[in-house]
Structure formats: C-alpha cells, structure tokens
Design a protein around this motif. Structure first.
Motif, short mmCIF file in Angstrom:
data_model
loop_
_atom_site.label_atom_id
_atom_site.label_comp_id
_atom_site.label_asym_id
_atom_site.label_seq_id
_atom_site.Cartn_x
_atom_site.Cartn_y
_atom_site.Cartn_z
N ASP A 5 0.87 -1.15 -0.02
CA ASP A 5 -0.18 -0.11 -0.09
C ASP A 5 0.82 1.22 -0.05
O ASP A 5 0.53 2.26 -0.71
CB ASP A 5 -0.98 0.01 1.20
CG ASP A 5 -1.94 -1.07 1.14
OD1 ASP A 5 -2.47 -1.30 -0.05
OD2 ASP A 5 -2.56 -1.31 2.24
N ASP A 6 1.96 1.37 0.81
CA ASP A 6 2.81 2.27 0.73
C ASP A 6 3.58 2.64 -0.40
O ASP A 6 3.69 3.86 -1.00
CB ASP A 6 4.17 2.02 1.81
CG ASP A 6 3.61 1.99 3.20
OD1 ASP A 6 2.40 2.61 3.53
OD2 ASP A 6 3.99 1.61 4.18
N GLU A 7 3.83 1.31 -1.38
CA GLU A 7 4.42 1.58 -2.67
C GLU A 7 3.23 2.23 -3.62
O GLU A 7 3.81 3.03 -4.35
CB GLU A 7 5.14 0.50 -3.09
CG GLU A 7 6.48 0.29 -2.20
CD GLU A 7 6.91 -1.60 -2.73
OE1 GLU A 7 6.22 -2.11 -3.49
OE2 GLU A 7 8.29 -1.60 -2.67
N ARG A 8 2.09 1.71 -3.58
CA ARG A 8 1.25 2.21 -4.31
C ARG A 8 1.03 3.61 -4.02
O ARG A 8 0.93 4.58 -5.13
CB ARG A 8 -0.17 1.53 -4.24
CG ARG A 8 -0.05 0.13 -4.62
CD ARG A 8 -1.24 -0.48 -4.18
NE ARG A 8 -1.27 -2.15 -4.14
CZ ARG A 8 -2.04 -2.91 -3.84
NH1 ARG A 8 -3.34 -2.56 -3.14
NH2 ARG A 8 -1.82 -4.22 -4.15
N LEU A 28 9.39 6.38 -13.09
CA LEU A 28 8.91 6.28 -11.70
C LEU A 28 9.63 5.35 -10.92
O LEU A 28 9.81 5.65 -9.71
CB LEU A 28 7.45 5.61 -11.99
CG LEU A 28 6.33 6.52 -12.63
CD1 LEU A 28 5.18 5.69 -13.07
CD2 LEU A 28 6.12 7.31 -11.71
N SER A 29 10.57 4.35 -11.12
CA SER A 29 11.34 3.46 -10.70
C SER A 29 12.33 4.25 -10.21
O SER A 29 12.56 4.36 -8.97
CB SER A 29 11.88 2.36 -11.36
OG SER A 29 12.86 1.80 -10.93
N LYS A 30 12.88 5.41 -10.54
CA LYS A 30 14.12 6.18 -10.43
C LYS A 30 13.65 6.95 -9.25
O LYS A 30 14.17 7.18 -8.26
CB LYS A 30 14.85 6.76 -11.69
CG LYS A 30 16.06 7.63 -11.11
CD LYS A 30 16.67 8.11 -12.53
CE LYS A 30 17.83 8.88 -12.12
NZ LYS A 30 18.50 9.53 -13.50
N GLY A 33 12.42 4.85 -6.07
CA GLY A 33 13.36 3.69 -5.31
C GLY A 33 12.81 2.42 -5.44
O GLY A 33 13.37 1.61 -4.81
N ILE A 34 11.69 2.44 -6.24
CA ILE A 34 11.27 0.96 -6.43
C ILE A 34 11.77 0.32 -7.50
O ILE A 34 11.75 0.95 -8.53
CB ILE A 34 9.43 1.00 -6.26
CG1 ILE A 34 9.18 1.61 -5.02
CG2 ILE A 34 9.05 -0.47 -6.56
CD1 ILE A 34 7.62 2.19 -4.99
N SER A 35 11.88 -0.97 -7.68
CA SER A 35 12.35 -1.63 -8.87
C SER A 35 11.36 -1.61 -10.15
O SER A 35 10.40 -1.48 -9.72
CB SER A 35 12.74 -3.12 -8.53
OG SER A 35 11.59 -3.69 -8.27
N MET A 41 4.27 -4.04 -11.69
CA MET A 41 3.33 -4.88 -11.12
C MET A 41 2.28 -3.86 -10.40
O MET A 41 0.95 -4.14 -10.42
CB MET A 41 3.96 -5.90 -9.76
CG MET A 41 3.02 -6.74 -9.34
SD MET A 41 3.69 -7.68 -8.00
CE MET A 41 4.32 -6.57 -6.85
N ILE A 42 2.72 -2.86 -9.53
CA ILE A 42 2.01 -1.92 -8.88
C ILE A 42 1.05 -1.22 -9.98
O ILE A 42 -0.06 -0.93 -10.00
CB ILE A 42 2.67 -1.01 -8.11
CG1 ILE A 42 3.40 -2.00 -7.10
CG2 ILE A 42 2.00 0.12 -7.58
CD1 ILE A 42 4.57 -1.19 -5.81
N LEU A 43 1.70 -0.68 -11.22
CA LEU A 43 0.97 0.00 -12.16
C LEU A 43 -0.17 -1.02 -12.72
O LEU A 43 -1.09 -0.40 -13.02
CB LEU A 43 1.79 0.70 -13.18
CG LEU A 43 2.88 1.75 -13.15
CD1 LEU A 43 3.74 1.79 -14.14
CD2 LEU A 43 1.98 2.98 -12.82
N ASN A 44 0.02 -2.10 -12.97
CA ASN A 44 -1.07 -3.07 -13.45
C ASN A 44 -2.12 -3.06 -12.45
O ASN A 44 -3.61 -2.95 -12.71
CB ASN A 44 -0.58 -4.29 -13.62
CG ASN A 44 0.25 -4.54 -14.66
OD1 ASN A 44 0.38 -3.72 -15.67
ND2 ASN A 44 1.14 -5.60 -14.83
N ILE A 45 -1.76 -3.02 -11.01
CA ILE A 45 -2.93 -2.89 -10.16
C ILE A 45 -3.61 -1.55 -10.04
O ILE A 45 -4.79 -1.65 -9.86
CB ILE A 45 -2.34 -3.20 -8.61
CG1 ILE A 45 -1.81 -4.76 -8.49
CG2 ILE A 45 -3.48 -2.92 -7.54
CD1 ILE A 45 -1.01 -4.78 -7.43
#
Length: 75
Positions: A5-8, A28-30, A33-35, A41-45
C-alpha cells in the motif's frame, strides 16, 4: 498500511508531484526507488482500479494518473 500500500501511494504521489503528465516506467522507478519489476506490477494494479491509465506515446508506453487517482492523493 502494509508495504505494498505504501508503494502504491508512493507511485501515485510521484505522479501528482511531477511536472510531467505522462510518466515512464523507468522514471517512476528512479524517482520512487522501487524496482522496475515492482513498479510494473503496481501500475497494473492501479490500472485495474482505474487510478492510472496507460498511453502509447511517441517515445513509447507512458502512464498518467486519473482523476480518481488524484482524489486518493488529495483526500
């Protein structure tokens, strides 16, 4: 709130604080700091929940936050 949830939220916040409307997976990754794998995977959600949309742009696939996604950040 759990880690996912924090990453979303972190990804949605990156959209809302950016000077760019369209964001790339790598950007977005850069910024967050999320791979790249986890960002995808989060974008798909987020797309499935209609919080983010995917668009084919001249420089490739890009993502943008929806009005529904903005409401989560600003409420």
């Amino acid at each position: 709130m759990n880690g996912k949830d924090d990453e979303r939220y972190k990804i949605l916040k990156a959209f809302s604080e950016s000077r760019y409307i369209y964001r790339s997976l790598g950007g977005l990754s850069k910024e967050t700091g999320i791979s790249k794998e986890n960002v995808q995977m989060i974008l798909n959600i987020l797309i499935n929940h209609e919080l983010v949309e995917q668009a084919n742009r001249p420089k490739g696939v890009r993502f943008l936050i929806t009005q529904k996604g903005r409401q989560i950040i600003f409420n």
